[in-house]
Enzyme design. Sequence first.
Site, PDB file in Angstrom:
ATOM      1  N   TYR A  59     -61.770  67.019 -27.295  1.00  0.00           N
ATOM      2  CA  TYR A  59     -60.323  67.287 -27.285  1.00  0.00           C
ATOM      3  C   TYR A  59     -60.005  68.686 -27.813  1.00  0.00           C
ATOM      4  O   TYR A  59     -59.092  69.339 -27.340  1.00  0.00           O
ATOM      5  CB  TYR A  59     -59.555  66.196 -28.055  1.00  0.00           C
ATOM      6  CG  TYR A  59     -59.287  65.019 -27.146  1.00  0.00           C
ATOM      7  CD1 TYR A  59     -58.270  65.068 -26.189  1.00  0.00           C
ATOM      8  CD2 TYR A  59     -60.078  63.892 -27.194  1.00  0.00           C
ATOM      9  CE1 TYR A  59     -58.056  64.016 -25.320  1.00  0.00           C
ATOM     10  CE2 TYR A  59     -59.870  62.830 -26.320  1.00  0.00           C
ATOM     11  CZ  TYR A  59     -58.843  62.902 -25.397  1.00  0.00           C
ATOM     12  OH  TYR A  59     -58.629  61.870 -24.517  1.00  0.00           O
ATOM     13  N   HIS A 110     -49.281  59.173 -19.868  1.00  0.00           N
ATOM     14  CA  HIS A 110     -50.552  59.142 -20.603  1.00  0.00           C
ATOM     15  C   HIS A 110     -50.477  59.876 -21.941  1.00  0.00           C
ATOM     16  O   HIS A 110     -51.513  60.181 -22.532  1.00  0.00           O
ATOM     17  CB  HIS A 110     -51.680  59.713 -19.719  1.00  0.00           C
ATOM     18  CG  HIS A 110     -51.981  58.850 -18.525  1.00  0.00           C
ATOM     19  ND1 HIS A 110     -52.743  59.268 -17.453  1.00  0.00           N
ATOM     20  CD2 HIS A 110     -51.617  57.575 -18.236  1.00  0.00           C
ATOM     21  CE1 HIS A 110     -52.828  58.282 -16.557  1.00  0.00           C
ATOM     22  NE2 HIS A 110     -52.144  57.257 -17.007  1.00  0.00           N
ATOM     23  N   CYS A 158     -54.737  61.241 -40.841  1.00  0.00           N
ATOM     24  CA  CYS A 158     -53.344  60.763 -40.856  1.00  0.00           C
ATOM     25  C   CYS A 158     -52.692  61.216 -42.154  1.00  0.00           C
ATOM     26  O   CYS A 158     -53.240  60.964 -43.231  1.00  0.00           O
ATOM     27  CB  CYS A 158     -53.329  59.242 -40.751  1.00  0.00           C
ATOM     28  SG  CYS A 158     -51.687  58.525 -41.021  1.00  0.00           S
ATOM     29  N   THR A 198     -52.473  64.118  -7.517  1.00  0.00           N
ATOM     30  CA  THR A 198     -53.191  63.052  -8.229  1.00  0.00           C
ATOM     31  C   THR A 198     -54.147  62.368  -7.274  1.00  0.00           C
ATOM     32  O   THR A 198     -53.818  62.163  -6.099  1.00  0.00           O
ATOM     33  CB  THR A 198     -52.228  62.027  -8.878  1.00  0.00           C
ATOM     34  OG1 THR A 198     -53.008  60.903  -9.354  1.00  0.00           O
ATOM     35  CG2 THR A 198     -51.155  61.539  -7.924  1.00  0.00           C
ATOM     36  N   ASN A 223     -51.206  67.081  -1.712  1.00  0.00           N
ATOM     37  CA  ASN A 223     -52.533  67.134  -2.333  1.00  0.00           C
ATOM     38  C   ASN A 223     -53.432  68.021  -1.477  1.00  0.00           C
ATOM     39  O   ASN A 223     -53.257  68.091  -0.262  1.00  0.00           O
ATOM     40  CB  ASN A 223     -53.130  65.713  -2.432  1.00  0.00           C
ATOM     41  CG  ASN A 223     -54.269  65.620  -3.432  1.00  0.00           C
ATOM     42  OD1 ASN A 223     -55.241  66.372  -3.358  1.00  0.00           O
ATOM     43  ND2 ASN A 223     -54.156  64.704  -4.371  1.00  0.00           N
ATOM     44  N   ALA A 241     -50.129  72.347  -4.492  1.00  0.00           N
ATOM     45  CA  ALA A 241     -48.790  72.080  -5.023  1.00  0.00           C
ATOM     46  C   ALA A 241     -48.049  73.381  -5.332  1.00  0.00           C
ATOM     47  O   ALA A 241     -46.838  73.494  -5.077  1.00  0.00           O
ATOM     48  CB  ALA A 241     -48.906  71.226  -6.283  1.00  0.00           C
TER      49      ALA A 241
HETATM   50  P1  OAD Z   1     -57.797  63.832 -10.846  1.00  0.00           P
HETATM   51  O1  OAD Z   1     -58.678  64.895 -11.398  1.00  0.00           O
HETATM   52  O2  OAD Z   1     -58.378  62.474 -10.661  1.00  0.00           O
HETATM   53  O3  OAD Z   1     -57.240  64.279  -9.433  1.00  0.00           O
HETATM   54  C1  OAD Z   1     -56.690  65.551  -9.214  1.00  0.00           C
HETATM   55  C2  OAD Z   1     -56.177  65.580  -7.810  1.00  0.00           C
HETATM   56  O4  OAD Z   1     -55.497  66.805  -7.624  1.00  0.00           O
HETATM   57  C3  OAD Z   1     -57.236  65.492  -6.721  1.00  0.00           C
HETATM   58  O5  OAD Z   1     -56.843  64.517  -5.769  1.00  0.00           O
HETATM   59  C4  OAD Z   1     -57.268  66.891  -6.104  1.00  0.00           C
HETATM   60  O6  OAD Z   1     -57.513  66.854  -4.714  1.00  0.00           O
HETATM   61  C5  OAD Z   1     -55.846  67.340  -6.355  1.00  0.00           C
HETATM   62  N1  OAD Z   1     -55.664  68.803  -6.477  1.00  0.00           N
HETATM   63  C6  OAD Z   1     -56.471  69.715  -7.078  1.00  0.00           C
HETATM   64  N2  OAD Z   1     -55.911  70.932  -7.072  1.00  0.00           N
HETATM   65  C7  OAD Z   1     -54.696  70.789  -6.453  1.00  0.00           C
HETATM   66  C8  OAD Z   1     -53.626  71.690  -6.138  1.00  0.00           C
HETATM   67  N3  OAD Z   1     -53.679  72.969  -6.473  1.00  0.00           N
HETATM   68  N4  OAD Z   1     -52.544  71.181  -5.501  1.00  0.00           N
HETATM   69  C9  OAD Z   1     -52.488  69.878  -5.148  1.00  0.00           C
HETATM   70  N5  OAD Z   1     -53.458  68.988  -5.420  1.00  0.00           N
HETATM   71  C10 OAD Z   1     -54.552  69.432  -6.058  1.00  0.00           C
HETATM   72  O7  OAD Z   1     -56.486  63.801 -11.763  1.00  0.00           O
HETATM   73  P2  OAD Z   1     -55.398  62.636 -11.929  1.00  0.00           P
HETATM   74  O8  OAD Z   1     -55.146  61.955 -10.637  1.00  0.00           O
HETATM   75  O9  OAD Z   1     -54.244  63.248 -12.630  1.00  0.00           O
HETATM   76  O10 OAD Z   1     -56.128  59.703 -17.443  1.00  0.00           O
HETATM   77  O11 OAD Z   1     -56.151  61.662 -12.885  1.00  0.00           O
HETATM   78  C11 OAD Z   1     -55.484  60.511 -13.319  1.00  0.00           C
HETATM   79  C12 OAD Z   1     -55.872  60.179 -14.719  1.00  0.00           C
HETATM   80  O12 OAD Z   1     -57.292  60.034 -14.812  1.00  0.00           O
HETATM   81  C13 OAD Z   1     -55.580  61.257 -15.740  1.00  0.00           C
HETATM   82  O13 OAD Z   1     -54.263  61.235 -16.209  1.00  0.00           O
HETATM   83  C14 OAD Z   1     -56.528  60.924 -16.821  1.00  0.00           C
HETATM   84  C15 OAD Z   1     -57.751  60.758 -15.978  1.00  0.00           C
HETATM   85  O14 OAD Z   1     -58.803  60.141 -16.548  1.00  0.00           O
HETATM   86  C16 OAD Z   1     -56.110  59.596 -18.763  1.00  0.00           C
HETATM   87  O15 OAD Z   1     -56.353  60.523 -19.502  1.00  0.00           O
HETATM   88  C17 OAD Z   1     -55.744  58.230 -19.218  1.00  0.00           C
END
Ligand code: OAD
Length: 251
Positions: A59, A110, A158, A198, A223, A241
């Site tokens: 982190y 999240h 904490c 996403t 995406n 995006a």
């Molecule tokens: P991911 O890393 O799983 O997915 C990112 C997505 O963004 C992919 O589908 C890429 O194709 C797309 N992408 C990348 N660059 C882009 C751009 N410039 N424009 C548009 N799309 C683009 O990320 P999340 O879906 O956010 O959870 O992941 C979901 C959750 O899984 C996160 O919030 C996190 C992770 O583990 C927790 O921390 C609980």
Amino acid sequence: MRRLRDARRLTVLTGAGVSAASGVPTFRGADGLWRNVRPEDLATPGAFRRDPSLVWEWYRWRRAQIARCQPNPAHRVIAEWSAREGCRVLTQNVDDLHLRAGTRGLVRLHGSIWELKCWDECGHPAWRDERLSPDEADQSSDTDRPRETEFGRSCPRCPACGGLARPAVVWFGESLAAADVEAALTACDCDLFLTIGTSAIVHPAAGFVHEAARRGAFTAEINLDLTPASSAVDLVIQGAAEDVLPTLASA
Ligand code: OAD
């Protein structure tokens, strides 16, 4: 385009792809890996119980990376939209770049990497802590950020009970805050639901676009790649995006 322009009630759901152009690595992209450890193995209560120092190291690395990043045009367009009545923004991102762009009424499904909470759940409310350790602060372009001293390399504590502190983010195996789920479900009542950047595989967030469709919304995905949501939405816009959103906004 008319469906996009005429929507009075717009809901936007964002994921890591929206912050990619700012330099924040996505989770499932090749650059998202850290020491070949998958986030699914580190971002869990079990991993923290086993080795809190290792989890904090990850982190700290992510906080230092994010501290160097600025909101991009995608964040800025969404922030402008959020000022309109009827627009709601849900994000899975913990980087707070939407907040820094000025997004109103943001639901952070999240949590935030800049907030901490007590691991022992002593009752002390979550608190904001944007400090970096000195070596990380030196690499940060953000010179206003407070310099870290005791956050250092040991695990933060904490302030109320002295026990271990943890990032106030939702880990795998944990539930989202009930209020956030309720806000997200309310936001599924909309004319247009945009799912942006996403991978659409982490639930419950991945389910909201389907819920919005069930309630009659027009649904669209922006995406770079196709996702499991692509076959279900009404419109797929394959592109970045940070390019697509300013084009949509100006149209
Ligand atoms: P991911 O890393 O799983 O997915 C990112 C997505 O963004 C992919 O589908 C890429 O194709 C797309 N992408 C990348 N660059 C882009 C751009 N410039 N424009 C548009 N799309 C683009 O990320 P999340 O879906 O956010 O959870 O992941 C979901 C959750 O899984 C996160 O919030 C996190 C992770 O583990 C927790 O921390 C609980």
